[in-house]
Scaffold this active site. Structure first.
Site, short mmCIF file in Angstrom:
data_model
loop_
_atom_site.label_atom_id
_atom_site.label_comp_id
_atom_site.label_asym_id
_atom_site.label_seq_id
_atom_site.Cartn_x
_atom_site.Cartn_y
_atom_site.Cartn_z
N CYS A 1 -0.92 3.83 -6.28
CA CYS A 1 -1.83 3.21 -5.32
C CYS A 1 -2.00 1.79 -5.82
CB CYS A 1 -3.18 3.94 -5.32
SG CYS A 1 -4.46 3.07 -4.38
N CYS B 1 0.87 -1.18 0.00
CA CYS B 1 0.00 0.00 0.00
C CYS B 1 0.90 1.22 0.00
CB CYS B 1 -0.87 -0.03 1.26
SG CYS B 1 -1.84 1.46 1.54
N1 DGL Z 1 -4.06 0.58 -1.76
C1 DGL Z 1 -3.76 1.78 -1.05
C2 DGL Z 1 -2.52 2.47 -1.63
O1 DGL Z 1 -1.72 1.86 -2.32
C3 DGL Z 1 -4.79 2.83 -0.80
C4 DGL Z 1 -6.23 2.63 -0.72
C5 DGL Z 1 -6.86 3.41 0.43
O2 DGL Z 1 -7.17 4.61 0.30
O3 DGL Z 1 -7.02 2.77 1.48
O4 DGL Z 1 -2.29 3.62 -1.39
#
Ligand code: DGL
Length: 271
Positions: free
Chosen positions: A196, A82
């Site tokens: 993301c 993430c």
């Molecule tokens: N998958 C997460 C990232 O790479 C973000 C998603 C969220 O806002 O929780 O930043």
């Protein structure tokens, strides 16, 4: 006296952590390089979306959850799949956990090497795009380029919906592309950083909406290679079906099961 490194149990998992299903894009890359690795995929769905939270809240959640999960599952390595959590909490998590931690870094460096027009778009969560971490990547790797950052929070929900088998709202994709193109210099973007982990799940939709001439780059393959290198020489045995772990029960979890099973996550548990 000689000290030997502690032996890693062959069934010790790699823990892959995200706020939701985005980290599955990193798991896909990991399965390609280390198909034999046992995995626990953990999604903090009770905290989703991270991108709309404060730095303090994200850091506390991520450090607390990874601490609990590490104690309980004894992973050989944890991957924060993430960008939001990594750009905010990676240093802190490394300070408190005594296993290797692999983070997710927005792919500014490869994008800078790829762009021909010199204009790079970067889409991420609101929390990611304001981080000093991204400022430092820009200064180090893209000082002679234009880096246009856009928060695209609606894409997180669209990616979650897609993996539940729901249709992706074309207006969400078109709105993001239009906002990116409307930024000063946006019409010259030829390279797009998907900062993301949810966004590669929408790569086809984004590519279609941007039209020809856009290259997209994310960090998943690099993260997978890093995990393979840090675990080189270790024995792996997938003794049980792999588990997807959520931080709260919700009815939508059942609809996610086909996407999870397709990635070898046959058991679903709530922490
Ligand atoms: N998958 C997460 C990232 O790479 C973000 C998603 C969220 O806002 O929780 O930043």
């Amino acid at each position: 006296m000689t000290q030997t490194a502690p032996t890693i149990r062959p069934d010790a998992p790699v823990l892959v952590f995200d706020s939701g299903v985005g980290g599955l894009t990193v798991l896909d890359a990991l399965r390609r390089v280390l198909p034999q690795a046992p995995v626990i995929y953990a999604a903090d769905n009770a905290g989703l979306p991270y991108g709309e939270k404060s730095e303090a809240e994200i850091a506390a959640r991520v450090a607390g959850l990874l601490g609990r999960m590490t104690e309980r599952f004894q992973p050989r390595l944890a991957c924060i799949a993430c960008n939001t959590a990594s750009t905010i909490a990676l240093g802190m998590v490394r300070d408190v956990l005594h296993i290797p931690i692999v983070g997710t870094v927005p792919a500014v460096k490869p994008a800078a090497a790829m762009t021909k027009t010199g204009v790079i778009g970067l889409i991420g969560t609101g929390a990611t795009i304001r981080q000093g971490y991204v400022d430092r990547l820009e200064a180090e790797f893209a000082a002679d380029k234009v880096l246009l950052r856009l928060a695209a929070p609606a894409l997180v929900g669209a990616a979650e919906a897609k993996l539940r088998g729901e249709p992706v709202d074309p207006a969400v994709i078109a709105g993001t592309v239009a906002a990116m193109r409307a930024m000063p210099g946006g019409e010259r973007i030829d390279t797009l950083v998907l900062a993301c982990t949810h966004f590669p799940l929408l790569a086809d939709e984004l590519a279609q909406a941007f039209g020809p001439g856009i290259a997209m780059v994310d960090g998943a393959d690099g993260i997978a290679r890093r995990i393979a290198s840090l675990t080189e020489g270790q024995a792996f045995a997938r003794a049980h079906p792999d588990t997807a772990l959520f931080t709260r029960f919700e009815p939508g979890l059942a609809a996610l099961e086909p996407a999870l099973a397709a990635r070898g996550l046959e058991r679903v548990e709530v922490l």
